[in-house]
Write an enzyme that holds these catalytic residues in place. Structure first.
Site, short mmCIF file in Angstrom:
data_model
loop_
_atom_site.label_atom_id
_atom_site.label_comp_id
_atom_site.label_asym_id
_atom_site.label_seq_id
_atom_site.Cartn_x
_atom_site.Cartn_y
_atom_site.Cartn_z
N LYS A 22 0.84 -1.21 0.00
CA LYS A 22 0.00 0.00 0.00
C LYS A 22 0.88 1.26 0.00
CE LYS A 22 -1.76 1.44 4.10
NZ LYS A 22 -1.35 2.82 4.41
N ASN A 23 1.81 1.32 0.93
CA ASN A 23 2.59 2.56 1.08
C ASN A 23 3.52 2.81 -0.10
OD1 ASN A 23 1.33 2.98 3.46
ND2 ASN A 23 3.12 2.68 4.77
N CYS A 118 -4.75 12.84 13.58
CA CYS A 118 -4.62 11.43 13.31
C CYS A 118 -4.52 10.69 14.61
CB CYS A 118 -3.44 11.16 12.39
SG CYS A 118 -2.05 10.39 13.14
N ARG A 123 1.18 14.61 13.50
CA ARG A 123 1.99 14.22 12.35
C ARG A 123 2.03 15.42 11.42
NH1 ARG A 123 -0.29 8.70 10.09
NH2 ARG A 123 1.68 8.58 8.94
N VAL A 125 3.07 18.49 8.68
CA VAL A 125 3.50 18.52 7.27
C VAL A 125 4.38 19.74 7.01
CG1 VAL A 125 1.61 17.16 6.28
CG2 VAL A 125 1.29 19.60 6.62
N ASP A 126 4.95 20.29 8.09
CA ASP A 126 5.77 21.50 7.94
C ASP A 126 6.92 21.32 6.95
OD1 ASP A 126 6.66 19.68 9.95
OD2 ASP A 126 8.11 21.16 10.65
N LEU A 127 7.54 20.13 6.97
CA LEU A 127 8.70 19.91 6.10
C LEU A 127 8.29 19.87 4.63
CD1 LEU A 127 10.53 17.17 8.17
CD2 LEU A 127 11.23 19.56 7.90
N ASP A 308 6.21 0.78 11.78
CA ASP A 308 4.95 0.11 11.45
C ASP A 308 4.90 -1.34 11.93
OD1 ASP A 308 3.95 2.36 10.32
OD2 ASP A 308 4.21 1.75 8.23
N VAL A 330 10.52 7.14 16.00
CA VAL A 330 9.95 7.84 14.84
C VAL A 330 8.68 8.56 15.27
CG1 VAL A 330 9.06 7.60 12.49
CG2 VAL A 330 10.93 6.13 13.27
N ARG A 400 -8.11 -1.06 5.71
CA ARG A 400 -7.32 -0.02 5.06
C ARG A 400 -5.96 -0.56 4.60
NH1 ARG A 400 -5.62 4.19 8.66
NH2 ARG A 400 -4.35 4.48 6.82
C1 UD1 Z 1 4.96 7.01 6.32
C2 UD1 Z 1 4.07 5.78 6.28
C3 UD1 Z 1 3.76 5.30 7.70
C4 UD1 Z 1 5.06 5.09 8.47
C5 UD1 Z 1 5.95 6.33 8.41
C6 UD1 Z 1 7.33 6.12 9.03
C7 UD1 Z 1 2.76 6.08 4.25
C8 UD1 Z 1 1.43 6.36 3.65
N1 UD1 Z 1 2.84 6.13 5.59
O1 UD1 Z 1 4.24 8.04 7.01
O2 UD1 Z 1 3.04 4.08 7.61
O3 UD1 Z 1 4.76 4.82 9.82
O4 UD1 Z 1 6.17 6.70 7.03
O5 UD1 Z 1 7.98 5.06 8.40
O6 UD1 Z 1 3.73 5.77 3.56
N2 UD1 Z 1 7.69 14.87 10.33
C9 UD1 Z 1 7.80 16.20 10.64
N3 UD1 Z 1 7.39 17.12 9.71
C10 UD1 Z 1 6.90 16.75 8.50
C11 UD1 Z 1 6.78 15.39 8.20
C12 UD1 Z 1 7.20 14.45 9.13
O7 UD1 Z 1 8.25 16.57 11.72
O8 UD1 Z 1 6.54 17.64 7.70
C13 UD1 Z 1 8.15 13.85 11.31
C14 UD1 Z 1 7.02 12.98 11.83
O9 UD1 Z 1 6.34 13.60 12.91
C15 UD1 Z 1 7.79 11.72 12.25
C16 UD1 Z 1 8.93 11.64 11.21
O10 UD1 Z 1 9.00 12.94 10.62
O11 UD1 Z 1 8.35 11.89 13.53
C17 UD1 Z 1 8.73 10.62 10.12
O12 UD1 Z 1 7.44 10.77 9.53
P1 UD1 Z 1 7.18 10.47 7.99
O13 UD1 Z 1 8.32 9.65 7.47
O14 UD1 Z 1 6.86 11.74 7.29
O15 UD1 Z 1 5.87 9.56 8.01
P2 UD1 Z 1 4.72 9.54 6.92
O16 UD1 Z 1 5.29 9.80 5.56
O17 UD1 Z 1 3.58 10.38 7.37
#
Ligand code: UD1
Length: 421
Positions: A22-23, A118, A123, A125-127, A308, A330, A400
Site C-alpha cells: 500500500k505505502n 490522526c 503528524r 506537514v511543515d517539512l 509500522d 519515529v 485499510r
Molecule cells: C509514512 C508511512 C507510515 C510510516 C511512516 C514512518 C505512508 C502512507 N505512511 O508516514 O506508515 O509509519 O512513514 O515510516 O507511507 N515529520 C515532521 N514534519 C513533517 C513530516 C514528518 O516533523 O513535515 C516527522 C514525523 O512527525 C515523524 C517523522 O517525521 O516523527 C517521520 O514521519 P514520515 O516519514 O513523514 O511519516 P509519513 O510519511 O507520514
C-alpha cells in the site's frame, strides 16, 4: 461496523502469499499524474486506502480503472482539470496530501486540504511546505487549505529534512522533477517506498541522482512519459506474518512473494528471538521456537526497525520469557494498543516513548478495540495466541491496510470470523 470474532490459540501452518504494498503504491499512483500518457501499475492490493486514493485522483479529473481481479490499475492523467483535493477525502487518508506535490509539480497550481488530526499523535506537514518554499514554490494557507503556486521553471535550491520524512521526500520529488532546474534533498528518506518512487520516476524520464542514498539531486526534465510498472510487495504485511509465525507456538509459516531485504534490521532481530527463519529468494519460512526469547528493539528510520511493526513486536514479546522494551524513535506516542493488550492479560507499561514488557503472560480472550491500522493487527495476533474467544472491534482499520486478512489467516489454520456488529 464489522468486528472479528477470533478463537485461539491456533498454530499457523501453511503458505500465505504477500500482497502488493500500500505505502509503495500510493506515491507511484500520485506520480502517474505527472505523466503525459497512461500509466499502468500491477501488484496493487485491494484495500480501502487504494479505493480512497482512486477517488481523490478521479476528483481531479483523471481516469482511473482498477481491474481488481488482476490487481492492476490504469491511470490516464491527461484529463486532469480540477486542481483541488477537498478535506472530505484528504482527512480519510494522509497520503492524499501527495496531491500537493503532484498537482503543483505538473500544473503549477494546487489547493489541497491540510490532513488534520490522526490517531497516533501529531503528524505535521511543515517539512513538505518548507521544502516546497525552498524550491521556489509559493505556499499560502487559507481556511485549512494549502495553496501552492509555481512558475513554469523554478531555480530550485537545497533543503534538509530534519527529521528524515517519507512523506516530505515523496512530495518534494513529485513537485520538483518537472519544475526545478536543480533541487537537492538532504537527509532524504531511504525507505524502499521512496526508492521505488525514484526508480519509477526515472523510468518515466526523470533525472534523479543519488537513488537509495540520503541525498537526492533532481534536475528538471520537460516531460514524463507513461509507463508500465510492477509495484513492490508489502514489507509490513510480510513482517506482520513473520511475527505471527514466530509468536504462536507450533507455527510453521511459508510466505511467498515478499522481499525481506526491505525490512532493514527486522529479520535479524526476529532470529534472535529463537524463531527459525529460512529465506530463499522471495520465499520466507518462519518456524516458532519452543520458547521465545525477549528481544528489545528501537523503531528508527530505514534501515532501522520499522515503526509500522513495533506494535506487533511488543505483542509478540508478551509471549517471550523475561523483560524487554520497545522504543519508538519515529513516532513518540504510538502505543494505543497497550491498554488493549493489558485487557487480554499482557503486562505492559508505557514510559515516554518506550513500552516495558514483562513476559511471559498467558493471554485470555476479551473484547478489544483499536484506533489504528497496526494496533488493530496486533490485537488480531494477540487473539490468535489467546485462550478462548476474543472480539476485535472496529476492524475497518484493518481493511485499510491488510488485503484479505481473514482469508489468508484462516487458510493457515486460524479461526477469524467477520461479523457485522
Ligand atoms: C509514512 C508511512 C507510515 C510510516 C511512516 C514512518 C505512508 C502512507 N505512511 O508516514 O506508515 O509509519 O512513514 O515510516 O507511507 N515529520 C515532521 N514534519 C513533517 C513530516 C514528518 O516533523 O513535515 C516527522 C514525523 O512527525 C515523524 C517523522 O517525521 O516523527 C517521520 O514521519 P514520515 O516519514 O513523514 O511519516 P509519513 O510519511 O507520514
Amino acid at each position: 461496523m464489522d468486528k472479528f470474532i477470533i478463537k485461539g490459540p491456533t498454530p499457523l501452518k501453511g503458505t500465505i502469499p504477500i500482497s502488493g504494498s500500500k505505502n509503495a503504491a500510493l506515491p507511484i499512483m500520485a506520480a502517474a499524474l505527472l505523466a503525459d500518457d497512461v500509466v499502468t501499475i500491477t501488484n496493487i492490493p485491494r484495500l480501502k486506502d487504494i479505493y480512497t486514493f482512486n477517488n481523490v485522483i478521479r476528483v481531479l479529473g483523471a481516469k482511473v480503472d482498477f481491474d481488481e481481479d488482476q490487481n492492476k490499475i490504469t491511470i490516464d492523467p491527461t484529463t486532469v482539470g480540477h486542481l483541488e483535493a477537498p478535506y472530505d477525502l484528504v482527512r480519510k487518508m494522509r497520503a492524499s496530501f501527495y496531491m500537493l506535490g503532484a498537482l503543483v509539480g505538473k500544473h503549477g497550481s494546487a489547493k489541497v486540504s491540510l490532513p488534520g488530526g490522526c490517531a497516533w499523535g501529531p503528524r505535521p506537514v511543515d517539512l513538505h511546505l518548507k521544502g516546497m518554499e525552498a524550491m521556489g514554490i509559493d505556499i499560502s494557507l487559507e481556511k485549512g487549505y494549502v495553496i501552492a503556486k509555481a512558475d513554469e521553471t523554478l531555480k530550485g535550491g537545497k533543503f534538509r529534512l530534519e527529521p528524515s520524512s517519507v512523506g516530505a521526500t515523496v512530495n518534494l520529488l513529485l513537485a520538483s522533477v518537472l519544475k526545478a532546474e536543480e533541487f537537492v534533498i538532504e537527509n532524504a528518506a531511504r525507505e524502499p517506498d521512496v526508492v521505488q518512487l525514484c526508480r519509477v520516476l526515472t523510468q518515466m524520464g526523470a533525472d534523479i541522482e543519488g537513488i537509495g542514498t540520503d541525498t537526492l539531486r533532481i534536475r528538471k526534465v520537460d516531460s514524463l512519459s507513461g509507463a508500465e510498472i510492477s509495484n513492490d510487495p508489502d514489507r509490513i504485511e510480510l513482517g506482520t506474518f513473520m511475527i505471527a509465525g514466530a509468536m504462536i507456538p507450533g507455527s510453521d509459516l511459508t510466505l511467498t512473494g515478499g522481499n525481506p531485504e526491505h525490512l532493514g534490521e527486522f529479520t535479524n532481530k526476529l532470529r534472535k528471538t529463537g524463531a527459525r527463519i529460512e529465506v530463499e529468494e522471495d520465499t520466507i519460512r518462519v518456524k516458532a521456537p519452543d520458547q521465545l526469547k525477549p528481544v528489545s528493539i528501537k523503531a528508527e528510520i530505514y534501515p532501522g526497525f520499522p515503526t509500522d511493526l513495533q506494535a506487533q513486536w511488543a505483542t509478540m514479546l508478551t509471549q517471550a520469557e523475561g523483560d524487554s522494551k520497545v522504543t519508538d524513535n519515529v513516532y513518540f506516542d504510538r502505543f494505543s494498543y497497550v491498554p488493549e493488550l493489558v485487557r487480554l492479560g499482557g503486562e505492559l507499561d508505557v514510559e515516554k516513548n518506550t513500552v516495558h514488557i514483562s513476559g511471559k503472560t498467558p493471554l485470555t480472550g476479551a473484547s478489544v478495540m483499536s484506533t489504528d491500522l497496526r494496533a488493530s493487527v496486533s490485537l488480531v495476533l494477540a487473539a490468535m495466541a489467546a485462550e478462548n474467544t476474543t472480539e476485535v472491534l472496529r476492524i475497518y482499520h484493518l481493511d485499510r491496510g491488510y488485503e484479505s486478512l481473514e482469508k489468508k489467516l484462516n487458510a493457515v489454520g486460524a479461526h477469524l470470523k467477520r461479523v457485522d456488529d
